[in-house]
Design a protein around this motif. Structure first.
Motif, PDB file in Angstrom:
ATOM      1  N   LYS A 201       0.808  -1.230   0.000  1.00 36.08           N
ATOM      2  CA  LYS A 201       0.000   0.000   0.000  1.00 36.08           C
ATOM      3  C   LYS A 201       0.838   1.276   0.000  1.00 36.08           C
ATOM      4  CE  LYS A 201      -2.043  -1.206   3.835  1.00 36.08           C
ATOM      5  NZ  LYS A 201      -2.926  -1.211   5.032  1.00 36.08           N
ATOM      6  N   TYR A 202       2.129   1.188   0.446  1.00 34.25           N
ATOM      7  CA  TYR A 202       2.989   2.364   0.446  1.00 34.25           C
ATOM      8  C   TYR A 202       4.075   2.282  -0.627  1.00 34.25           C
ATOM      9  CZ  TYR A 202       0.717   3.040   4.939  1.00 34.25           C
ATOM     10  OH  TYR A 202      -0.218   3.180   5.927  1.00 34.25           O
ATOM     11  N   GLU A 203       4.056   1.189  -1.417  1.00 33.85           N
ATOM     12  CA  GLU A 203       5.030   0.970  -2.479  1.00 33.85           C
ATOM     13  C   GLU A 203       6.461   1.098  -1.961  1.00 33.85           C
ATOM     14  OE1 GLU A 203       4.089   3.463  -5.789  1.00 33.85           O
ATOM     15  OE2 GLU A 203       2.185   2.448  -6.182  1.00 33.85           O
ATOM     16  N   THR A 204       6.669   0.598  -0.745  1.00 34.29           N
ATOM     17  CA  THR A 204       7.991   0.594  -0.130  1.00 34.29           C
ATOM     18  C   THR A 204       8.469  -0.839   0.017  1.00 34.29           C
ATOM     19  OG1 THR A 204       7.451   2.586   1.128  1.00 34.29           O
ATOM     20  CG2 THR A 204       9.327   1.276   1.896  1.00 34.29           C
ATOM     21  N   PRO A 205       9.622  -1.203  -0.507  1.00 40.04           N
ATOM     22  CA  PRO A 205      10.096  -2.586  -0.376  1.00 40.04           C
ATOM     23  C   PRO A 205      10.311  -2.971   1.083  1.00 40.04           C
ATOM     24  CG  PRO A 205      11.380  -1.371  -2.012  1.00 40.04           C
ATOM     25  CD  PRO A 205      10.555  -0.362  -1.284  1.00 40.04           C
ATOM     26  N   VAL A 206       9.912  -4.162   1.429  1.00 40.21           N
ATOM     27  CA  VAL A 206      10.213  -4.737   2.737  1.00 40.21           C
ATOM     28  C   VAL A 206      11.534  -5.485   2.655  1.00 40.21           C
ATOM     29  CG1 VAL A 206       9.439  -6.378   4.496  1.00 40.21           C
ATOM     30  CG2 VAL A 206       7.765  -4.915   3.329  1.00 40.21           C
ATOM     31  N   PHE A 207      11.713  -6.233   1.570  1.00 40.33           N
ATOM     32  CA  PHE A 207      12.949  -6.979   1.332  1.00 40.33           C
ATOM     33  C   PHE A 207      13.562  -6.526   0.010  1.00 40.33           C
ATOM     34  CE2 PHE A 207      10.520 -10.530   3.608  1.00 40.33           C
ATOM     35  CZ  PHE A 207      11.052 -10.182   4.859  1.00 40.33           C
ATOM     36  N   SER A 208      14.866  -6.407  -0.008  1.00 36.79           N
ATOM     37  CA  SER A 208      15.551  -6.120  -1.276  1.00 36.79           C
ATOM     38  C   SER A 208      15.730  -7.409  -2.076  1.00 36.79           C
ATOM     39  CB  SER A 208      16.904  -5.464  -1.009  1.00 36.79           C
ATOM     40  OG  SER A 208      17.724  -6.300  -0.197  1.00 36.79           O
ATOM     41  N   LYS A 209      15.760  -8.546  -1.361  1.00 39.52           N
ATOM     42  CA  LYS A 209      15.848  -9.857  -2.003  1.00 39.52           C
ATOM     43  C   LYS A 209      14.874 -10.799  -1.312  1.00 39.52           C
ATOM     44  CE  LYS A 209      20.751  -9.406  -3.243  1.00 39.52           C
ATOM     45  NZ  LYS A 209      22.113 -10.000  -3.072  1.00 39.52           N
ATOM     46  N   PHE A 210      14.133 -11.550  -2.121  1.00 43.16           N
ATOM     47  CA  PHE A 210      13.201 -12.538  -1.571  1.00 43.16           C
ATOM     48  C   PHE A 210      13.065 -13.668  -2.577  1.00 43.16           C
ATOM     49  CE2 PHE A 210       8.814 -14.202  -1.143  1.00 43.16           C
ATOM     50  CZ  PHE A 210       8.924 -14.722   0.141  1.00 43.16           C
ATOM     51  N   ARG A 211      13.334 -14.886  -2.099  1.00 40.96           N
ATOM     52  CA  ARG A 211      13.303 -16.040  -2.994  1.00 40.96           C
ATOM     53  C   ARG A 211      12.719 -17.240  -2.266  1.00 40.96           C
ATOM     54  NH1 ARG A 211      17.049 -20.193  -4.409  1.00 40.96           N
ATOM     55  NH2 ARG A 211      18.619 -19.337  -2.973  1.00 40.96           N
ATOM     56  N   VAL A 212      11.944 -18.036  -2.992  1.00 34.17           N
ATOM     57  CA  VAL A 212      11.335 -19.234  -2.434  1.00 34.17           C
ATOM     58  C   VAL A 212      11.779 -20.439  -3.256  1.00 34.17           C
ATOM     59  CG1 VAL A 212       9.198 -20.394  -1.773  1.00 34.17           C
ATOM     60  CG2 VAL A 212       9.313 -17.886  -1.750  1.00 34.17           C
ATOM     61  N   GLN A 213      12.284 -21.455  -2.579  1.00 37.29           N
ATOM     62  CA  GLN A 213      12.685 -22.698  -3.229  1.00 37.29           C
ATOM     63  C   GLN A 213      11.767 -23.825  -2.757  1.00 37.29           C
ATOM     64  OE1 GLN A 213      16.672 -23.969  -2.282  1.00 37.29           O
ATOM     65  NE2 GLN A 213      16.650 -25.652  -3.758  1.00 37.29           N
ATOM     66  N   LYS A 214      11.195 -24.560  -3.699  1.00 38.24           N
ATOM     67  CA  LYS A 214      10.316 -25.675  -3.367  1.00 38.24           C
ATOM     68  C   LYS A 214      11.111 -26.974  -3.412  1.00 38.24           C
ATOM     69  CE  LYS A 214       6.473 -23.244  -5.545  1.00 38.24           C
ATOM     70  NZ  LYS A 214       5.560 -23.220  -6.719  1.00 38.24           N
ATOM     71  N   ILE A 215      11.016 -27.736  -2.337  1.00 31.26           N
ATOM     72  CA  ILE A 215      11.707 -29.022  -2.257  1.00 31.26           C
ATOM     73  C   ILE A 215      10.669 -30.123  -2.467  1.00 31.26           C
ATOM     74  CG2 ILE A 215      13.185 -30.504  -0.878  1.00 31.26           C
ATOM     75  CD1 ILE A 215      14.375 -27.749  -1.608  1.00 31.26           C
ATOM     76  N   LYS A 216      10.941 -30.979  -3.444  1.00 29.00           N
ATOM     77  CA  LYS A 216       9.979 -32.018  -3.786  1.00 29.00           C
ATOM     78  C   LYS A 216      10.454 -33.390  -3.312  1.00 29.00           C
ATOM     79  CE  LYS A 216       8.233 -29.521  -7.812  1.00 29.00           C
ATOM     80  NZ  LYS A 216       7.947 -29.560  -9.272  1.00 29.00           N
ATOM     81  N   ALA A 217       9.493 -34.294  -3.175  1.00 30.79           N
ATOM     82  CA  ALA A 217       9.798 -35.660  -2.760  1.00 30.79           C
ATOM     83  C   ALA A 217      10.680 -36.345  -3.800  1.00 30.79           C
ATOM     84  CB  ALA A 217       8.501 -36.449  -2.566  1.00 30.79           C
ATOM     85  N   SER A 218      11.468 -37.324  -3.346  1.00 30.04           N
ATOM     86  CA  SER A 218      12.373 -38.026  -4.266  1.00 30.04           C
ATOM     87  C   SER A 218      11.610 -38.760  -5.363  1.00 30.04           C
ATOM     88  CB  SER A 218      13.250 -39.012  -3.488  1.00 30.04           C
ATOM     89  OG  SER A 218      12.444 -39.912  -2.742  1.00 30.04           O
ATOM     90  N   LYS A 219      10.390 -39.172  -5.036  1.00 32.29           N
ATOM     91  CA  LYS A 219       9.522 -39.808  -6.017  1.00 32.29           C
ATOM     92  C   LYS A 219       8.245 -38.983  -6.151  1.00 32.29           C
ATOM     93  CE  LYS A 219      11.197 -44.521  -5.192  1.00 32.29           C
ATOM     94  NZ  LYS A 219      10.799 -45.914  -4.832  1.00 32.29           N
TER      95      LYS A 219
END
Length: 252
Positions: A201-219
């Motif tokens: 709502k204020y167009e102000t970044p909270v994080f300069s970097k943000f990344r999500v990695q999904k870990i999946k089951a081996s099968k």
């Protein structure tokens, strides 16, 4: 400019704020900020002060502030912290007084002895964030994700990572069992990416970097855990002060 700070023992992060709207969350964290270092004393807060703390906009709300607080009181009555080990199960209530004076437009609050411990006996195991940052976020899911991330921030580098199994992630964010991974992607992860990186709502970044990695089951293709990586945004016009030098300094 006044900076209201929320700070508490990490044990509170195990309590999901189920059924809390974004306004409810802002009110709750505003109250936590106000009750910091007040022990179990009764604290009186005017409606005007509370509205200012959470940047409350009455033009965007469909009900009175008194009704908002009354609804909040009902939800707080159902909010509790559980301590359990192999010998003891203890259900701890957070507040012992939440009185709304309609005529004077004030709120009288008194935390319980148990919640006072969570707010003030934090040691090195604590979560800390600025209330103003929380209020910039619009989604209740994104607000919940934000406080969980801040529990995993390195105080020196202002960056961190949260590695969480899907079951725990669902529990901590109170995600309905009916939500599939595609729903979590759309309603939480994608929205968090937008709001954290400046589309709030204020167009102000909270994080300069943000990344999500999904870990999946081996099968198979099932996502079993998530890894969140983040770095807090730092305004280059402001001096850099290491958090550890002022994390225990009175902020109000």
């Amino acid at each position: 400019m006044r900076k209201d700070v929320v700070r508490y023992n990490n044990g509170l992060n195990s309590v999901p704020l189920r059924s809390f709207t974004p306004v409810d969350m802002d009110l709750f964290w505003g109250i936590c900020s106000k009750m910091k270092r007040k022990e179990t004393k009764i604290e009186n807060i005017s409606f005007d002060e509370l509205k200012q703390m959470i940047h409350y906009n009455p033009n965007k709300r469909g009900t009175s502030f008194t009704n908002k607080l009354a609804d909040m009181s009902d939800k707080l009555g159902r909010l509790f912290f559980v301590y359990e080990d192999e010998h003891i199960y203890d259900r701890l209530n957070l507040f012992q007084r939440f009185t709304i004076n309609k005529d004077r437009e004030t709120l009288s609050i008194q935390v319980s002895d148990d919640f006072d411990y969570i707010l003030n006996s934090i040691g090195k195991n604590f979560t800390r964030f600025e209330l103003e940052t929380m209020t910039t976020l619009s989604s209740s899911y994104v607000k919940e994700l934000y406080r969980q991330l801040m529990a995993h921030r390195d105080n020196n580098t202002r960056s961190g990572g949260w590695f969480v199994k899907m079951g725990e992630f669902r529990q901590k964010l109170a995600i309905p069992a009916s939500y599939r991974m595609t729903d979590i992607d759309r309603q939480i992860i994608k929205r968090a990416e937008k709001e954290f990186c400046g589309s709030n709502k204020y167009e102000t970044p909270v994080f300069s970097k943000f990344r999500v990695q999904k870990i999946k089951a081996s099968k198979g293709n099932k996502v079993t855990s998530l890894r969140f990586y983040f770095t807090e945004y730092r305004d280059p016009s402001k001096p850099r002060i290491p958090l550890y030098k002022w994390s225990d300094k009175p902020d109000n």
